[in-house]
Every structure is written in structure tokens, then in C-alpha cells.
Motif scaffolding. Structure first.
Motif, PDB file in Angstrom:
ATOM      1  N   LYS A   1      -1.223  -7.843   5.787  1.00 29.86           N
ATOM      2  CA  LYS A   1      -0.159  -7.727   6.887  1.00 29.86           C
ATOM      3  C   LYS A   1      -0.253  -6.327   7.451  1.00 29.86           C
ATOM      4  CE  LYS A   1       2.494 -11.889   6.078  1.00 29.86           C
ATOM      5  NZ  LYS A   1       3.711 -12.265   5.445  1.00 29.86           N
ATOM      6  N   LYS A   2       0.325  -5.403   6.468  1.00 30.58           N
ATOM      7  CA  LYS A   2       0.625  -4.083   6.971  1.00 30.58           C
ATOM      8  C   LYS A   2      -0.004  -3.014   5.836  1.00 30.58           C
ATOM      9  CE  LYS A   2       4.764  -1.215   6.915  1.00 30.58           C
ATOM     10  NZ  LYS A   2       6.107  -1.397   6.298  1.00 30.58           N
ATOM     11  N   ILE A   3      -0.432  -1.857   6.257  1.00 29.20           N
ATOM     12  CA  ILE A   3      -1.021  -0.956   5.378  1.00 29.20           C
ATOM     13  C   ILE A   3      -0.511   0.394   5.866  1.00 29.20           C
ATOM     14  CG2 ILE A   3      -2.846  -0.118   6.628  1.00 29.20           C
ATOM     15  CD1 ILE A   3      -4.651  -0.962   4.265  1.00 29.20           C
ATOM     16  N   GLU A   4      -0.479   1.431   4.857  1.00 27.14           N
ATOM     17  CA  GLU A   4       0.298   2.725   4.838  1.00 27.14           C
ATOM     18  C   GLU A   4      -0.543   3.662   4.318  1.00 27.14           C
ATOM     19  OE1 GLU A   4       4.360   2.900   3.644  1.00 27.14           O
ATOM     20  OE2 GLU A   4       4.905   1.632   5.447  1.00 27.14           O
ATOM     21  N   LEU A   5      -0.820   4.832   4.797  1.00 27.65           N
ATOM     22  CA  LEU A   5      -1.473   5.876   4.217  1.00 27.65           C
ATOM     23  C   LEU A   5      -0.455   6.500   3.012  1.00 27.65           C
ATOM     24  CD1 LEU A   5      -2.868   7.998   7.334  1.00 27.65           C
ATOM     25  CD2 LEU A   5      -4.192   6.365   5.753  1.00 27.65           C
TER      26      LEU A   5
END
Length: 156
Positions: free
Chosen positions: A81-85
Motif C-alpha cells: 500500500k505504502k513504501i518508504e526509503l
């Protein structure tokens, strides 16, 4: 030149590559220096970014050094749904590599890895050799096959 883990693994797998060294600046590790240093267009030199998603955990994205990762496209590719570095301080413990020397080849663990589809337009691309100041130049399809990379649109 010291042989890196990435070089050893590609050699063992009989994947042809050539190493290109360049001078780098500790304060400026944005990837454009690598392209300039070895005299290749920035579209052909790929940086390795590591992200984290809630469902599947860590994943790796390789995109041209002149581009920005599109987090929506990255999340879609990784089925999140969501990804972050991840923060830079987590890079070494997670991958075994430091900022400016992170290679998609030879990380501590095998993570889902994605290669920007633009790589398919070149006969040769550059990726980090696993240390600062050295790029490995190789066929993108050979890299994708070896590292089990999925080619997809990843940039803005």
C-alpha cells in the motif's frame, strides 16, 4: 583495484562485466559523480535504493542516477500500500553496504529487487561494485536474470 563481493559473485556466475573506477567526494554521493567520473550518460548509471513496506518488508529498487524514485510506482511494484526509503543509518545493517556503495548484487539477504524498465533500452548499464568509487558495467538483462529483478516503471 580490490575485488568486491559483487565482482566475485558475478565472476562465479560467469556473467561478463567490466569495472570502471572514478574519484568520488565523501560529501557528494548523489550518483551523478559516478556517471561523470566514468564518462557515461547518467541515464545509463543506476543507483540502488532500499525501501521498506508493511506487508513484505525490505525491497530494492535500481533507477537511473538522474531520476527520482516514484514511491507510488515502487509500492505498486512491491505489492505494498505504502513504501518508504529506509534511513541511511539502516543501510549497512540491512544490506551490508554503505551509502554510495550499495550494489543490488551481494546484499546480506535476498530481497525482492526491481529494475527501472529504462535499463532495457541499453546494451550496458552501470551499478555500484559494492564500494564507493567503482561501477560494474554489464548487460541489463544478465543483471536482471542473475539478481532475479523485475523490470517495471519506477521513476517520476
Amino acid at each position: 583495484m580490490t575485488k568486491t563481493n559483487a565482482m566475485r559473485l558475478l565472476t562465479q556466475a560467469k556473467i561478463p562485466f567490466r569495472a570502471a573506477e572514478y574519484a568520488y567526494d565523501e560529501n557528494d554521493l548523489n550518483g551523478m559523480h559516478a556517471a561523470e567520473g566514468i564518462g557515461m550518460p547518467p541515464e545509463q548509471i543506476f543507483k540502488t535504493l532500499v525501501a521498506h513496506g508493511e506487508k513484505h518488508g525490505y525491497c530494492v529498487f535500481c533507477i537511473p542516477v538522474c531520476c527520482e524514485l516514484d514511491l507510488k510506482k515502487a509500492a505498486q511494484a512491491a505489492q505494498e500500500k505504502k513504501i518508504e526509503l529506509i534511513p541511511v543509518k539502516q543501510l549497512l545493517p540491512v544490506t551490508g553496504y554503505i551509502r554510495g556503495g550499495c550494489s543490488p548484487v551481494g546484499m546480506k539477504k535476498k530481497f525482492p529487487t526491481f529494475l527501472d524498465e529504462s535499463a532495457a533500452g541499453f546494451s550496458e548499464i552501470g551499478i555500484s561494485a559494492g564500494c564507493r568509487g567503482c561501477q560494474l558495467l554489464l548487460a541489463p538483462q544478465a543483471l536482471a536474470d542473475y539478481a532475479q529483478m523485475t523490470l517495471c516503471a519506477l521513476t517520476q
